[in-house]
Enzyme design. Sequence first.
Site, PDB file in Angstrom:
ATOM      1  N   ARG A 226       8.293 -60.131   3.506  1.00 54.17           N
ATOM      2  CA  ARG A 226       9.298 -60.997   4.592  1.00 54.17           C
ATOM      3  C   ARG A 226       9.546 -62.276   3.679  1.00 54.17           C
ATOM      4  O   ARG A 226       9.048 -62.768   2.547  1.00 54.17           O
ATOM      5  CB  ARG A 226       8.375 -61.349   5.689  1.00 54.17           C
ATOM      6  CG  ARG A 226       8.131 -60.433   6.665  1.00 54.17           C
ATOM      7  CD  ARG A 226       9.413 -60.067   7.520  1.00 54.17           C
ATOM      8  NE  ARG A 226       9.114 -59.000   8.427  1.00 54.17           N
ATOM      9  CZ  ARG A 226       9.199 -57.695   8.353  1.00 54.17           C
ATOM     10  NH1 ARG A 226       9.606 -57.041   7.034  1.00 54.17           N
ATOM     11  NH2 ARG A 226       9.093 -56.983   9.374  1.00 54.17           N
ATOM     12  N   HIS A 274      17.469 -55.392   3.448  1.00 53.14           N
ATOM     13  CA  HIS A 274      16.232 -55.071   4.447  1.00 53.14           C
ATOM     14  C   HIS A 274      16.131 -53.555   4.390  1.00 53.14           C
ATOM     15  O   HIS A 274      16.185 -53.064   5.731  1.00 53.14           O
ATOM     16  CB  HIS A 274      16.235 -55.602   5.657  1.00 53.14           C
ATOM     17  CG  HIS A 274      14.795 -55.829   6.224  1.00 53.14           C
ATOM     18  ND1 HIS A 274      14.453 -56.657   6.847  1.00 53.14           N
ATOM     19  CD2 HIS A 274      14.020 -54.867   6.385  1.00 53.14           C
ATOM     20  CE1 HIS A 274      13.203 -56.539   7.430  1.00 53.14           C
ATOM     21  NE2 HIS A 274      12.760 -55.312   7.206  1.00 53.14           N
TER      22      HIS A 274
HETATM   23  P1  NDP Z   1      -1.149 -54.270   6.674  1.00 50.36           P
HETATM   24  O1  NDP Z   1      -1.393 -55.359   7.684  1.00 50.36           O
HETATM   25  O2  NDP Z   1      -1.602 -52.921   6.519  1.00 50.36           O
HETATM   26  O3  NDP Z   1      -1.506 -55.017   5.450  1.00 50.36           O
HETATM   27  C1  NDP Z   1      -1.411 -56.499   5.357  1.00 50.36           C
HETATM   28  C2  NDP Z   1      -2.288 -56.976   3.807  1.00 50.36           C
HETATM   29  O4  NDP Z   1      -1.931 -58.350   3.681  1.00 50.36           O
HETATM   30  C3  NDP Z   1      -3.773 -56.705   4.007  1.00 50.36           C
HETATM   31  O5  NDP Z   1      -4.001 -56.338   2.706  1.00 50.36           O
HETATM   32  C4  NDP Z   1      -4.290 -58.281   4.136  1.00 50.36           C
HETATM   33  O6  NDP Z   1      -5.484 -58.340   3.867  1.00 50.36           O
HETATM   34  C5  NDP Z   1      -3.228 -58.899   3.513  1.00 50.36           C
HETATM   35  N1  NDP Z   1      -3.014 -60.345   3.954  1.00 50.36           N
HETATM   36  C6  NDP Z   1      -2.829 -60.754   5.149  1.00 50.36           C
HETATM   37  N2  NDP Z   1      -2.981 -62.045   5.333  1.00 50.36           N
HETATM   38  C7  NDP Z   1      -3.418 -62.422   4.101  1.00 50.36           C
HETATM   39  C8  NDP Z   1      -3.718 -63.754   3.414  1.00 50.36           C
HETATM   40  N3  NDP Z   1      -3.848 -64.868   4.330  1.00 50.36           N
HETATM   41  N4  NDP Z   1      -4.117 -63.676   2.176  1.00 50.36           N
HETATM   42  C9  NDP Z   1      -4.331 -62.488   1.570  1.00 50.36           C
HETATM   43  N5  NDP Z   1      -3.890 -61.355   2.022  1.00 50.36           N
HETATM   44  C10 NDP Z   1      -3.395 -61.394   3.166  1.00 50.36           C
HETATM   45  O7  NDP Z   1       0.658 -54.322   6.520  1.00 50.36           O
HETATM   46  P2  NDP Z   1       1.666 -53.263   5.725  1.00 50.36           P
HETATM   47  O8  NDP Z   1       1.046 -53.010   4.463  1.00 50.36           O
HETATM   48  O9  NDP Z   1       1.806 -52.300   6.850  1.00 50.36           O
HETATM   49  O10 NDP Z   1       2.895 -54.160   5.725  1.00 50.36           O
HETATM   50  C11 NDP Z   1       3.105 -55.345   5.102  1.00 50.36           C
HETATM   51  C12 NDP Z   1       4.267 -56.031   5.507  1.00 50.36           C
HETATM   52  O11 NDP Z   1       5.273 -55.092   4.836  1.00 50.36           O
HETATM   53  C13 NDP Z   1       4.689 -56.066   7.112  1.00 50.36           C
HETATM   54  O12 NDP Z   1       3.975 -56.974   7.751  1.00 50.36           O
HETATM   55  C14 NDP Z   1       6.019 -56.265   6.685  1.00 50.36           C
HETATM   56  O13 NDP Z   1       6.612 -57.618   6.684  1.00 50.36           O
HETATM   57  C15 NDP Z   1       6.647 -55.720   5.326  1.00 50.36           C
HETATM   58  N6  NDP Z   1       7.612 -54.785   5.801  1.00 50.36           N
HETATM   59  C16 NDP Z   1       8.844 -54.417   5.201  1.00 50.36           C
HETATM   60  C17 NDP Z   1       9.722 -53.442   5.163  1.00 50.36           C
HETATM   61  C18 NDP Z   1      10.970 -53.419   4.594  1.00 50.36           C
HETATM   62  O14 NDP Z   1      11.745 -52.730   4.847  1.00 50.36           O
HETATM   63  N7  NDP Z   1      11.183 -54.360   3.897  1.00 50.36           N
HETATM   64  C19 NDP Z   1       9.200 -52.345   5.956  1.00 50.36           C
HETATM   65  C20 NDP Z   1       7.712 -52.079   6.325  1.00 50.36           C
HETATM   66  C21 NDP Z   1       7.083 -53.423   6.396  1.00 50.36           C
HETATM   67  P3  NDP Z   1      -6.904 -57.605   4.368  1.00 50.36           P
HETATM   68  O15 NDP Z   1      -6.645 -55.997   3.848  1.00 50.36           O
HETATM   69  O16 NDP Z   1      -7.842 -58.171   3.990  1.00 50.36           O
HETATM   70  O17 NDP Z   1      -6.579 -57.423   6.119  1.00 50.36           O
END
Ligand code: NDP
Length: 311
Positions: A226, A274
Amino acid sequence: MRVLFSAPKSDWNDYRDVLTNALERAGIKAEIVYAIMPDDPGSIDYIIYAPSSEMEDFTPFTGAKAVLNLWAGVEGLVTNASLTQPLARMVDPGLTEGMVEWCTAHTLRHHLGTDRDVCRQNDSWDFYVPKLARDRSVTVLGMGTLGRAVGTSLAALNFQVTGWSRTLKDVAGVACLAGEEGLAKALTSAEILILLLPLTKATENVINAERLQLLPKGAVLINPGRGPLINDDDLIAALASGQLSHATLDVFREEPLPEGHVFWANEKITVTPHVASATRASSAVDVLVENIRRGEAGQPFLHLVDRSQGY
Ligand code: NDP
């Protein structure tokens, strides 16, 4: 049972038939309603929702058992006070596959120096032996559904992959780290840095001047996560100083990226609109239907958002 499909018309065109068929296959009898606000909203059992929908007030849906998001990102939904029903985010195998392909393409582009190597007539004909993936370190911030899949695929290509997340993970082929100290370590080795974090209060501006300074000189940043994960001014400064050699950005604070934005004119920035990945109706319907089946069977929903964490 009544299911509201609350999303732009283009989504409805993609989903109408495949969703109807998937519900039938699962033996679930449902009326699917496509409307901004249906008659008798209190009788809706499930809301399939895209954050680009015109409907933002969930208060009238007093009988809704869950809101099933069509997007992986939920940053616009977790702050909606009217949405009190259980909220599931999208985990779609097609979306994951697309993200792996996009991240692999951009990682390989920078790893191989593909832009530099493309020759035009009269260019110098320089031969050199490029570095192999086994000698290149890539760090993925976010080891969730997408980060884990990207990290695993890059590791299968022999890249030295480090992954960072809030809670420590165990991912084959990926050196996993967590916490503030882990982040510093993950950045120090990141010749290529990929951001696959959700946007939350804790992750906004996670990439700032101080953290960019930890990267090896000339590192590359790839952001399909993002826009607000990065402090834009600090990014521009790091590119100008050579601390970063390139940034490939798929997401922005304002989308579409406004005309005249400094990113457009910066030769060290690649802008993509995007497109890193999208939910694919053909595979996403199975995830939606499975959650409806679970709701009806009184089983826990899959992929529920933890509102206290914001993702
Ligand atoms: P998930 O919720 O499966 O994974 C999020 C990851 O980020 C987890 O490993 C989580 O840790 C980690 N995380 C969250 N907060 C923190 C923090 N404060 N510090 C460290 N690590 C953190 O999400 P997805 O993998 O499914 O998607 C990730 C993002 O990709 C989406 O939120 C979206 O913004 C983006 N996206 C972009 C697209 C595009 O076309 N550009 C398409 C789809 C998604 P933990 O494992 O410990 O919970």
